[in-house]
Design an enzyme around this catalytic site. Structure first.
Site, mmCIF file in Angstrom:
data_model
loop_
_atom_site.group_PDB
_atom_site.id
_atom_site.type_symbol
_atom_site.label_atom_id
_atom_site.label_comp_id
_atom_site.label_asym_id
_atom_site.label_seq_id
_atom_site.Cartn_x
_atom_site.Cartn_y
_atom_site.Cartn_z
ATOM 1 C CB CYS A 66 -37.852 33.158 -60.284
ATOM 2 S SG CYS A 66 -37.625 34.828 -60.917
ATOM 3 C CE LYS A 67 -32.825 29.019 -55.219
ATOM 4 N NZ LYS A 67 -32.331 28.543 -53.912
ATOM 5 C CG HIS A 79 -28.926 26.036 -58.566
ATOM 6 N ND1 HIS A 79 -29.514 25.540 -57.420
ATOM 7 C CD2 HIS A 79 -28.770 27.368 -58.361
ATOM 8 C CE1 HIS A 79 -29.716 26.535 -56.575
ATOM 9 N NE2 HIS A 79 -29.272 27.649 -57.113
ATOM 10 C CD GLU A 138 -25.709 29.890 -55.903
ATOM 11 O OE1 GLU A 138 -26.486 30.764 -55.523
ATOM 12 O OE2 GLU A 138 -26.077 28.879 -56.523
ATOM 13 C CB ILE A 178 -28.242 28.084 -51.057
ATOM 14 C CG1 ILE A 178 -27.014 28.107 -51.973
ATOM 15 C CG2 ILE A 178 -29.509 28.300 -51.885
ATOM 16 C CD1 ILE A 178 -26.996 27.011 -53.008
#
Length: 222
Positions: free
Chosen positions: A11-12, A93, A141, A146
């Site tokens: 959900c950042k 991340h 990623e 992104i």
């Protein structure tokens, strides 16, 4: 969270996940998990971790720090997360990268707490390097994709195969792919290429209909 495939929703710090809206996201995710028989994990903003721990979902922290219990003001400590019902964490991340030494420390620390480690990497070389620590998941990623709406499975399909090969020697580590995943077609392609699940963010959380977006991705995994 060993069952495959798995859908992780990050959900950042999106405003679409703020306040009571996290409840709607959690309910939609739990419903899709039950309907389609897939494992769904939610990584809410850090201050909302407790808001979703009662749902029938795996709850992950978006980040953890390599700090201990005690006088470590402001740091996110794995042991306290575990005590609070959180199941694991994302590590490294692209928006919150840490050193390789920190990954080497945090992965076994989570393992010792029976918590899930999801180590994010930017390319197959980093996948090979960090998979040596045997995290539960390596999530590939490419940073340039992104939030782009252009999926790694369509734009860089070779990267998924390369990453799968790179982690082959890491016993028990599964590959996830993320970056630009927005549709069931993206998911199916990623699974065909060797991914064991998906890490998604804006494709769900910032969707005009997050519940429908979750259902589409989960159905593609079932």
């Amino acid at each position: 969270m060993a069952r495959s495939p798995v859908l992780i929703i990050n959900c950042k710090n999106y405003k679409e996940a703020a306040g009571g809206r996290i409840d709607s996201l959690a309910a939609a995710a739990a419903g899709a998990a039950a309907k389609y028989g897939v494992r769904i994990a939610l990584a809410p903003p850090q201050h909302l971790l407790g808001a979703v721990k009662g749902e029938d979902l795996t709850v992950l922290a978006q980040h953890i720090d390599d700090k201990g219990v005690g006088s470590t003001t402001g740091y996110v400590v794995p042991e306290l997360l575990g005590e609070s019902g959180v199941s694991g964490a994302l590590i490294n991340h692209s928006e919150h990268r840490v050193s390789a030494d920190q990954v080497a420390s945090l992965v076994p620390r989570l393992r010792g707490l029976d918590m899930i480690s999801v180590v994010c990497v930017k390319d197959s070389a980093e996948a090979a390097n960090l998979s040596r620590h045997r995290p539960d998941y390596i999530a590939i990623e490419p940073p340039e994709l992104i939030g782009s709406g252009r999926s790694v499975s369509s734009e860089r399909p070779e990267l998924i195969g390369e990453a799968a090969e790179a982690i082959r020697g890491a016993d028990g580590t599964k590959l996830l792919c993320g970056a630009g995943i927005t549709s069931g077609a993206d998911v199916r392609k990623a699974l065909e290429l060797g991914s064991k699940g998906i890490l998604v963010a804006s494709g769900v959380v910032k969707s005009s209909d997050p519940a429908a977006a979750i259902a589409e991705l989960a159905q593609a995994m079932s």
